[in-house]
Design a protein around this motif. Structure first.
Motif, PDB file in Angstrom:
ATOM      1  N   ILE A 298       0.833  -1.201   0.000  1.00  0.00           N
ATOM      2  CA  ILE A 298       0.000   0.000   0.000  1.00  0.00           C
ATOM      3  C   ILE A 298       0.872   1.257   0.000  1.00  0.00           C
ATOM      4  O   ILE A 298       0.606   2.219  -0.727  1.00  0.00           O
ATOM      5  N   PHE A 299       1.929   1.264   0.794  1.00  0.00           N
ATOM      6  CA  PHE A 299       2.849   2.406   0.842  1.00  0.00           C
ATOM      7  C   PHE A 299       3.489   2.638  -0.522  1.00  0.00           C
ATOM      8  O   PHE A 299       3.529   3.772  -1.017  1.00  0.00           O
ATOM      9  N   LYS A 300       3.970   1.571  -1.131  1.00  0.00           N
ATOM     10  CA  LYS A 300       4.595   1.709  -2.451  1.00  0.00           C
ATOM     11  C   LYS A 300       3.581   2.169  -3.495  1.00  0.00           C
ATOM     12  O   LYS A 300       3.911   2.993  -4.353  1.00  0.00           O
ATOM     13  N   LEU A 301       2.362   1.638  -3.436  1.00  0.00           N
ATOM     14  CA  LEU A 301       1.335   2.074  -4.391  1.00  0.00           C
ATOM     15  C   LEU A 301       1.011   3.547  -4.227  1.00  0.00           C
ATOM     16  O   LEU A 301       0.818   4.255  -5.227  1.00  0.00           O
ATOM     17  N   SER A 302       0.977   4.032  -3.000  1.00  0.00           N
ATOM     18  CA  SER A 302       0.714   5.459  -2.802  1.00  0.00           C
ATOM     19  C   SER A 302       1.867   6.300  -3.351  1.00  0.00           C
ATOM     20  O   SER A 302       1.636   7.353  -3.951  1.00  0.00           O
ATOM     21  N   LEU A 303       3.097   5.814  -3.180  1.00  0.00           N
ATOM     22  CA  LEU A 303       4.240   6.520  -3.765  1.00  0.00           C
ATOM     23  C   LEU A 303       4.176   6.498  -5.291  1.00  0.00           C
ATOM     24  O   LEU A 303       4.460   7.507  -5.947  1.00  0.00           O
ATOM     25  N   MET A 304       3.781   5.360  -5.868  1.00  0.00           N
ATOM     26  CA  MET A 304       3.680   5.255  -7.330  1.00  0.00           C
ATOM     27  C   MET A 304       2.637   6.237  -7.873  1.00  0.00           C
ATOM     28  O   MET A 304       2.855   6.865  -8.914  1.00  0.00           O
ATOM     29  N   GLU A 305       1.531   6.367  -7.176  1.00  0.00           N
ATOM     30  CA  GLU A 305       0.485   7.312  -7.606  1.00  0.00           C
ATOM     31  C   GLU A 305       0.994   8.746  -7.567  1.00  0.00           C
ATOM     32  O   GLU A 305       0.709   9.540  -8.458  1.00  0.00           O
ATOM     33  N   LYS A 306       1.749   9.075  -6.546  1.00  0.00           N
ATOM     34  CA  LYS A 306       2.295  10.430  -6.437  1.00  0.00           C
ATOM     35  C   LYS A 306       3.344  10.685  -7.512  1.00  0.00           C
ATOM     36  O   LYS A 306       3.396  11.772  -8.084  1.00  0.00           O
ATOM     37  N   ILE A 307       4.152   9.686  -7.804  1.00  0.00           N
ATOM     38  CA  ILE A 307       5.141   9.822  -8.878  1.00  0.00           C
ATOM     39  C   ILE A 307       4.424   9.987 -10.210  1.00  0.00           C
ATOM     40  O   ILE A 307       4.825  10.795 -11.048  1.00  0.00           O
ATOM     41  N   LYS A 308       3.339   9.243 -10.398  1.00  0.00           N
ATOM     42  CA  LYS A 308       2.558   9.330 -11.635  1.00  0.00           C
ATOM     43  C   LYS A 308       1.993  10.740 -11.838  1.00  0.00           C
ATOM     44  O   LYS A 308       1.859  11.205 -12.963  1.00  0.00           O
ATOM     45  N   LYS A 309       1.691  11.411 -10.734  1.00  0.00           N
ATOM     46  CA  LYS A 309       1.165  12.773 -10.803  1.00  0.00           C
ATOM     47  C   LYS A 309       2.278  13.814 -10.901  1.00  0.00           C
ATOM     48  O   LYS A 309       2.048  14.997 -10.713  1.00  0.00           O
ATOM     49  N   ASP A 310       3.499  13.352 -11.165  1.00  0.00           N
ATOM     50  CA  ASP A 310       4.688  14.208 -11.345  1.00  0.00           C
ATOM     51  C   ASP A 310       5.075  15.002 -10.108  1.00  0.00           C
ATOM     52  O   ASP A 310       5.649  16.084 -10.223  1.00  0.00           O
ATOM     53  N   GLU A 311       4.771  14.479  -8.951  1.00  0.00           N
ATOM     54  CA  GLU A 311       5.247  15.127  -7.738  1.00  0.00           C
ATOM     55  C   GLU A 311       6.739  14.825  -7.604  1.00  0.00           C
ATOM     56  O   GLU A 311       7.174  13.691  -7.818  1.00  0.00           O
ATOM     57  N   PRO A 312       7.533  15.825  -7.263  1.00  0.00           N
ATOM     58  CA  PRO A 312       8.986  15.578  -7.124  1.00  0.00           C
ATOM     59  C   PRO A 312       9.267  14.524  -6.055  1.00  0.00           C
ATOM     60  O   PRO A 312       8.668  14.552  -4.975  1.00  0.00           O
ATOM     61  N   ILE A 313      10.169  13.641  -6.358  1.00  0.00           N
ATOM     62  CA  ILE A 313      10.486  12.547  -5.436  1.00  0.00           C
ATOM     63  C   ILE A 313      11.042  13.083  -4.126  1.00  0.00           C
ATOM     64  O   ILE A 313      10.826  12.506  -3.076  1.00  0.00           O
ATOM     65  N   THR A 314      11.727  14.228  -4.191  1.00  0.00           N
ATOM     66  CA  THR A 314      12.295  14.801  -2.965  1.00  0.00           C
ATOM     67  C   THR A 314      11.223  15.348  -2.041  1.00  0.00           C
ATOM     68  O   THR A 314      11.462  15.496  -0.852  1.00  0.00           O
ATOM     69  N   ASP A 315      10.036  15.657  -2.574  1.00  0.00           N
ATOM     70  CA  ASP A 315       8.926  16.066  -1.710  1.00  0.00           C
ATOM     71  C   ASP A 315       8.341  14.865  -0.969  1.00  0.00           C
ATOM     72  O   ASP A 315       7.852  14.999   0.150  1.00  0.00           O
TER      73      ASP A 315
END
Length: 128
Positions: free
Chosen positions: A82-99
């Protein structure tokens, strides 16, 4: 009985090695990149790349193991996915990884393969 246990334990260890190796990278950002590449292709494929989670569910139900050890394994694996999926969704939305994760954490050999030791060991305690 003992032969079945050893076979199940060997399968569990093999699946954990598989999960560790397909995500293998020198840093946490690299691991996220590997995860995202699979996630980007197909969500079902991404979930299938976590076979130890489904194997743990099988062990729990088929062998009537519902003690604290096996439930802990299932819960930890569930929350990891679930944690990884939430990170994948945020990456998909082009949120900077450092955020999302401010610092790139190096992944040592020991950290990479901790799951290969901890989860099967918890399974052994569950059966005892």
């Amino acid at each position: 009985m003992l032969e079945n246990f050893i076979i199940l334990l060997a399968i569990f260890i093999g699946l954990e090695f598989f999960e560790s190796n397909w995500q293998k990278e020198q840093s946490f950002y690299g691991m996220l990149k590997n995860n995202y590449q699979v996630y980007e292709k197909n969500l079902i494929l991404y979930l299938c790349m976590h076979p130890a989670f489904f194997f743990t569910l099988y062990l729990s139900v088929a062998h009537n193991l519902f003690d604290i050890w096996i439930v802990t394994i299932v819960a930890m694996k569930f929350f990891e996915i679930i944690f990884k999926l939430s990170l994948m969704e945020k990456i998909k939305k082009d949120e900077p990884i450092t955020d999302l994760i401010p610092q790139d954490i190096p992944v040592s050999f020991l950290l990479r393969y901790t799951n290969v030791i901890l989860y099967p060991l918890a399974f052994v305690f569950s059966v005892l």
